[in-house]
Design an enzyme around this catalytic site. Structure first.
Site, PDB file in Angstrom:
ATOM      1  N   ASP A 155       0.852  -1.270   0.099  1.00 37.22           N
ATOM      2  CA  ASP A 155       0.050  -0.058  -0.175  1.00 37.22           C
ATOM      3  C   ASP A 155       0.823   1.254  -0.086  1.00 37.22           C
ATOM      4  OD1 ASP A 155      -2.569   1.553   0.286  1.00 37.22           O
ATOM      5  OD2 ASP A 155      -1.596   2.045   2.342  1.00 37.22           O
TER       6      ASP A 155
ATOM      7  N   GLU B 230      -1.313  -1.356  -6.052  1.00 36.40           N
ATOM      8  CA  GLU B 230      -2.549  -0.744  -6.566  1.00 36.40           C
ATOM      9  C   GLU B 230      -2.176  -0.200  -7.692  1.00 36.40           C
ATOM     10  OE1 GLU B 230      -5.117   1.324  -3.325  1.00 36.40           O
ATOM     11  OE2 GLU B 230      -2.936   1.725  -2.670  1.00 36.40           O
TER      12      GLU B 230
ATOM     13  N   ASP C 175      -3.374   1.579   6.885  1.00 35.68           N
ATOM     14  CA  ASP C 175      -2.562   1.416   5.967  1.00 35.68           C
ATOM     15  C   ASP C 175      -2.187  -0.272   5.820  1.00 35.68           C
ATOM     16  OD1 ASP C 175      -2.292   3.782   5.037  1.00 35.68           O
ATOM     17  OD2 ASP C 175      -0.554   4.287   6.266  1.00 35.68           O
TER      18      ASP C 175
END
Length: 370
Positions: A189, A273, A355
């Site tokens: 992340d 991502e 997170d």
């Protein structure tokens, strides 16, 4: 990995005044040929919707060299000029395939000053590199050895805004082989306070190199703004600013290389991502911090190193609600402002670090896509 990987080794070198003059002239000719060809191809495309080929632009170059106006093009090696036309052809091919936007003109002050030499335009002998139109080899600082027996197929010479000279040698590197397979997988992340948070719970601190040198950079930029345009003092002040920017970029790149190499070596699968950084930096409050984090560079490094070493990188959809989803029960919270760094799931009462929870959800989503 069956096939041998092509890898570029980049070194700094220190040219003589004669070599500086020759290379600067080559850079100017490369830029001129590229822009002239782009202008002609643009008119053919916009007016007549005709696709011009590389062969046609190469014929134009031959005609330009025969004119009195552009006879100076004969003073530099023809190979970098032909390579510029090949790069332009690749740009148009990407545009026609809708993979990139329309090619843009090269600027003298903003574009990268570089020239590419193929094998016919340089001599590599006994560890010394001599370019076409030059009588002496380049004084290269060999900071690391090339693979044993490597023969460069392409040499790219460049000069950055800080006045540093670099040479990049493209070679086949037999030392890069697939690593032994692992069972480990990790979700990543991206963030600002922590550069990345891993699904293992580890947080990698964001060094924020730009912020560390911001005061020094601001002072140098103020001094630059006070110098008269065109003066020698302005040139010195501009180089001072450029050196600070180069120091920031070098340290950031070094950190990202070390991080990406560790992630690829320690995990068989890395899930990230699919962020749209270009859209995210439109947020003026976070644009500076996002740019300093360089998430796009990290992703690019992860992808090509994974290809080198037989690993897998998976990008999950950017709209996947990784932060708002409970990694324990799967419940999705309706709202999760950026100010919320920890939260408790209303469904299962699990306490989450924002997170770490997002990284675990990214990992699960990526593994589900395989």
């Amino acid at each position: 990995m069956g096939e041998v990987v092509k890898r570029a080794y980049k070194y700094r070198f220190y040219p003589t005044p004669e070599q500086v003059e020759q290379l600067n002239r080559t850079f100017g000719c490369v830029r001129l040929v590229y822009n002239r060809a782009l202008d002609a191809r643009t008119r053919a495309w916009v007016v007549d919707r005709q696709r011009t080929s590389y062969v046609q632009t190469s014929a134009w170059l031959t005609e330009w060299k025969r004119t009195d106006e552009l006879a100076f093009l004969n003073e530099v090696s023809s190979v970098p000029l032909q390579q510029a036309l090949r790069h332009l052809q690749a740009g148009f091919a990407a545009f026609w395939d809708k993979r990139s936007r329309f090619p843009r003109f090269k600027s003298k002050r903003k574009s990268r000053a570089s020239a590419e030499y193929t094998r016919s335009a340089f001599r590599w002998r006994d560890g010394q590199l001599t370019l076409a139109k030059m009588g002496a080899p380049l004084a290269v600082a060999w900071s690391r050895p090339l693979p044993e027996g490597a023969q460069p197929s392409t040499v790219t010479v460049s000069r950055d805004s800080a006045g540093r000279w670099f040479v990049s040698l493209l070679v086949q590197d037999p030392t890069i082989r697939a690593l032994p397979p692992l069972s480990a997988a990790v979700g990543v992340d991206a963030g600002i306070t922590s550069l990345v948070t891993l699904s293992t719970g580890e947080k990698v601190t964001n060094p924020r190199y730009e912020r560390a040198d911001r005061r020094k950079l601001a002072t140098a930029q103020r001094e630059l703004s006070r110098k008269a345009k065109g003066s020698a003092n302005r040139t010195k002040a501009r180089l001072k600013v450029a050196r600070i920017h180069a120091r920031i970029a070098d340290r950031r790149r070094d950190h990202l290389h070390k991080l990406s190499t560790r992630l690829v070596h320690e995990n068989q699968t890395v899930v990230i991502e699919d962020l749209s950084v270009r859209n995210m930096i439109r947020n003026h409050s976070l644009a500076r911090a996002i740019s300093d984090a360089a998430w796009s560079d990290l992703r690019a490094m992860l992808e090509y190193k994974a290809a080198w070493y037989g690993r897998t990188v998976i990008a999950v959809d950017r709209w996947y609600p990784s932060s708002k989803t409970c990694s324990t029960c799967g419940r999705i919270t309706t709202a999760m402002p950026l100010t919320v760094r920890s939260w408790t799931c209303p469904g299962c009462a699990t306490e989450h670090d924002r997170d770490v929870n997002a990284a675990r959800n990214i990992l699960a989503a990526g593994l589900a896509e395989r």
